[in-house]
Design an enzyme around this catalytic site. Structure first.
Site, PDB file in Angstrom:
ATOM      1  N   ASP A 127      -0.752  -3.941   5.845  1.00  0.00           N
ATOM      2  CA  ASP A 127      -1.401  -3.681   6.951  1.00  0.00           C
ATOM      3  C   ASP A 127      -2.792  -3.811   7.335  1.00  0.00           C
ATOM      4  O   ASP A 127      -3.443  -2.890   7.830  1.00  0.00           O
ATOM      5  CB  ASP A 127      -0.992  -1.911   7.198  1.00  0.00           C
ATOM      6  CG  ASP A 127       0.571  -1.614   7.710  1.00  0.00           C
ATOM      7  OD1 ASP A 127       1.180  -2.655   7.736  1.00  0.00           O
ATOM      8  OD2 ASP A 127       0.416  -0.456   7.727  1.00  0.00           O
ATOM      9  N   HIS A 173       1.162   3.793   1.817  1.00  0.00           N
ATOM     10  CA  HIS A 173       1.928   4.618   3.181  1.00  0.00           C
ATOM     11  C   HIS A 173       3.458   4.598   2.940  1.00  0.00           C
ATOM     12  O   HIS A 173       4.092   3.636   2.477  1.00  0.00           O
ATOM     13  CB  HIS A 173       1.452   4.084   4.506  1.00  0.00           C
ATOM     14  CG  HIS A 173       0.085   4.322   4.727  1.00  0.00           C
ATOM     15  ND1 HIS A 173      -0.870   3.442   5.574  1.00  0.00           N
ATOM     16  CD2 HIS A 173      -0.759   5.229   4.301  1.00  0.00           C
ATOM     17  CE1 HIS A 173      -2.097   4.014   5.387  1.00  0.00           C
ATOM     18  NE2 HIS A 173      -2.102   5.075   4.863  1.00  0.00           N
ATOM     19  N   HIS A 231      -7.624  -0.517   5.131  1.00  0.00           N
ATOM     20  CA  HIS A 231      -6.468   0.489   5.720  1.00  0.00           C
ATOM     21  C   HIS A 231      -6.363   1.589   4.628  1.00  0.00           C
ATOM     22  O   HIS A 231      -6.119   2.769   5.065  1.00  0.00           O
ATOM     23  CB  HIS A 231      -5.419  -0.429   6.079  1.00  0.00           C
ATOM     24  CG  HIS A 231      -4.164   0.355   6.753  1.00  0.00           C
ATOM     25  ND1 HIS A 231      -4.308   0.801   7.943  1.00  0.00           N
ATOM     26  CD2 HIS A 231      -2.912   0.626   6.295  1.00  0.00           C
ATOM     27  CE1 HIS A 231      -2.974   1.125   8.315  1.00  0.00           C
ATOM     28  NE2 HIS A 231      -2.409   1.098   7.279  1.00  0.00           N
ATOM     29  N   HIS A 248       4.190  -5.398  10.251  1.00  0.00           N
ATOM     30  CA  HIS A 248       4.879  -4.629  11.489  1.00  0.00           C
ATOM     31  C   HIS A 248       4.692  -5.898  12.748  1.00  0.00           C
ATOM     32  O   HIS A 248       3.961  -6.831  12.419  1.00  0.00           O
ATOM     33  CB  HIS A 248       3.794  -3.911  12.155  1.00  0.00           C
ATOM     34  CG  HIS A 248       3.738  -2.391  10.972  1.00  0.00           C
ATOM     35  ND1 HIS A 248       4.826  -1.190  11.280  1.00  0.00           N
ATOM     36  CD2 HIS A 248       2.877  -2.064  10.248  1.00  0.00           C
ATOM     37  CE1 HIS A 248       4.495  -0.330  10.444  1.00  0.00           C
ATOM     38  NE2 HIS A 248       3.497  -0.755   9.801  1.00  0.00           N
ATOM     39  N   ASP A 284       6.027   4.168   5.070  1.00  0.00           N
ATOM     40  CA  ASP A 284       6.884   3.193   5.469  1.00  0.00           C
ATOM     41  C   ASP A 284       6.611   2.000   4.957  1.00  0.00           C
ATOM     42  O   ASP A 284       7.419   0.891   5.220  1.00  0.00           O
ATOM     43  CB  ASP A 284       6.341   3.023   7.051  1.00  0.00           C
ATOM     44  CG  ASP A 284       4.871   2.770   7.521  1.00  0.00           C
ATOM     45  OD1 ASP A 284       4.089   2.951   6.608  1.00  0.00           O
ATOM     46  OD2 ASP A 284       4.646   2.097   8.317  1.00  0.00           O
ATOM     47  N   HIS A 285       6.053   1.895   3.685  1.00  0.00           N
ATOM     48  CA  HIS A 285       5.817   0.686   2.978  1.00  0.00           C
ATOM     49  C   HIS A 285       6.053   0.999   1.743  1.00  0.00           C
ATOM     50  O   HIS A 285       7.150   0.176   0.903  1.00  0.00           O
ATOM     51  CB  HIS A 285       4.535   0.059   2.911  1.00  0.00           C
ATOM     52  CG  HIS A 285       4.007  -0.562   4.275  1.00  0.00           C
ATOM     53  ND1 HIS A 285       4.281  -1.510   4.798  1.00  0.00           N
ATOM     54  CD2 HIS A 285       3.625   0.312   5.144  1.00  0.00           C
ATOM     55  CE1 HIS A 285       3.640  -1.702   6.054  1.00  0.00           C
ATOM     56  NE2 HIS A 285       3.308  -0.603   6.414  1.00  0.00           N
ATOM     57  N   HIS A 314       0.958  -1.070   0.001  1.00  0.00           N
ATOM     58  CA  HIS A 314      -0.055   0.026   0.092  1.00  0.00           C
ATOM     59  C   HIS A 314       0.894   1.381  -0.056  1.00  0.00           C
ATOM     60  O   HIS A 314       2.099   1.132  -0.005  1.00  0.00           O
ATOM     61  CB  HIS A 314      -1.171   0.046   1.180  1.00  0.00           C
ATOM     62  CG  HIS A 314      -0.411   0.234   2.656  1.00  0.00           C
ATOM     63  ND1 HIS A 314       0.378  -1.102   3.121  1.00  0.00           N
ATOM     64  CD2 HIS A 314      -0.410   1.037   3.582  1.00  0.00           C
ATOM     65  CE1 HIS A 314       0.762  -0.645   4.245  1.00  0.00           C
ATOM     66  NE2 HIS A 314       0.313   0.404   4.428  1.00  0.00           N
TER      67      HIS A 314
END
Length: 258
Positions: A135, A56, A112, A174, A58-59, A54
């Site tokens: 996530d 975001h 998400h 995570h 941090d991905h 996705h």
């Protein structure tokens, strides 16, 4: 097929999926590309493609950098998720091949983010399949409903992911397992599977080891969000339907300060 986790940032996981016969690899959510490339080097493999779950940061935040470091690399991401650095957009049902024996199926698992993709990976007979859930599904938990509804998360968890073969290994985005299990016990205080998994997960973390992967079967035994279809769980949280229960449990988790 071999799978290696690469710890990134504070609690993220990137992954290498390796086709053993060709030594070709896919990187899942390589937010720290140098780390992921170093891991690939250590395992003697070449990264041919990136699977982004996705948008975001941090991905997907390492996608542009990995394209610089590995010229010509393909970067896959959800067609409606606006993934940074994406070269090849995927929809649910799209298939990707890696090396000689690894097959990747894209599954749309929205909520998400609206275009979130989980990647279901199979190889030769004898290898248990794996799913990379970003996530959407965590071990004993699920992602916050940033861009979707409880109806969508129910479809993503209980229908799309819940229908995968039970031995499917779950690799999430995570390391949230201990907290998720502590919360799960507030929903089902008598669930022995949760208690056992929590004790194991705490030992893993104390030893500096990951708690990934779990399996779809385990999630159905201990993850309150994947157990929302069960009448006894709905009653426990004062709800009449699976979607209501999922919404209620997510609200409780959002407000939980465990």
């Amino acid at each position: 097929m071999k799978i290696h986790h690469v710890a990134c940032l504070e609690d993220n996981y990137a992954y290498l999926i390796i086709d053993e016969s060709t030594k070709e690899a896919a990187a899942v959510d390589p937010v720290e590309p140098e780390k992921v490339l170093k891991a690939a080097q250590e395992h003697g493999v070449d990264i041919k493609l990136v699977l982004t779950t996705h948008h975001h940061w941090d991905h997907a935040g390492g996608n542009e950098k990995i394209k610089q470091l590995v010229p010509g690399i393909k970067v896959y991401g959800g067609s409606i998720d606006n993934v940074k650095g994406c070269t090849d957009k995927v929809d649910s049902g799209d298939k990707i091949s890696l090396g000689a024996d690894v097959h990747i199926l894209s599954l749309h698992t929205p909520c998400h983010t609206k275009g979130h993709i989980s990647y279901y990976v199979t190889s030769k007979e004898g290898d248990d399949p794996a799913v990379f859930t970003g996530d959407t599904l965590f071990i004993a938990g699920c992602g916050k409903f940033f861009e979707g509804t409880a109806e969508q998360m129910h479809q993503s968890l209980c229908v799309t992911l819940g229908s995968l073969p039970k031995p499917t290994r779950v690799y999430c985005g995570h390391e949230y397992t201990v907290k998720n299990l502590q919360f799960a016990l507030t929903v089902e205080p008598d669930n022995e599977k949760i208690k056992q998994k929590l004790s194991w997960a705490q030992k893993q973390r104390e030893a500096g080891l990951p708690t990934v992967p779990s399996t779809i079967e385990e999630e159905m035994e201990m993850n309150p969000f994947m157990r929302a279809d069960l009448t006894e769980l709905q009653e426990r949280v004062g709800c009449k339907t699976a979607v209501e229960a999922l919404r209620e449990i997510r609200q409780r988790k959002d407000n939980w300060r465990g």
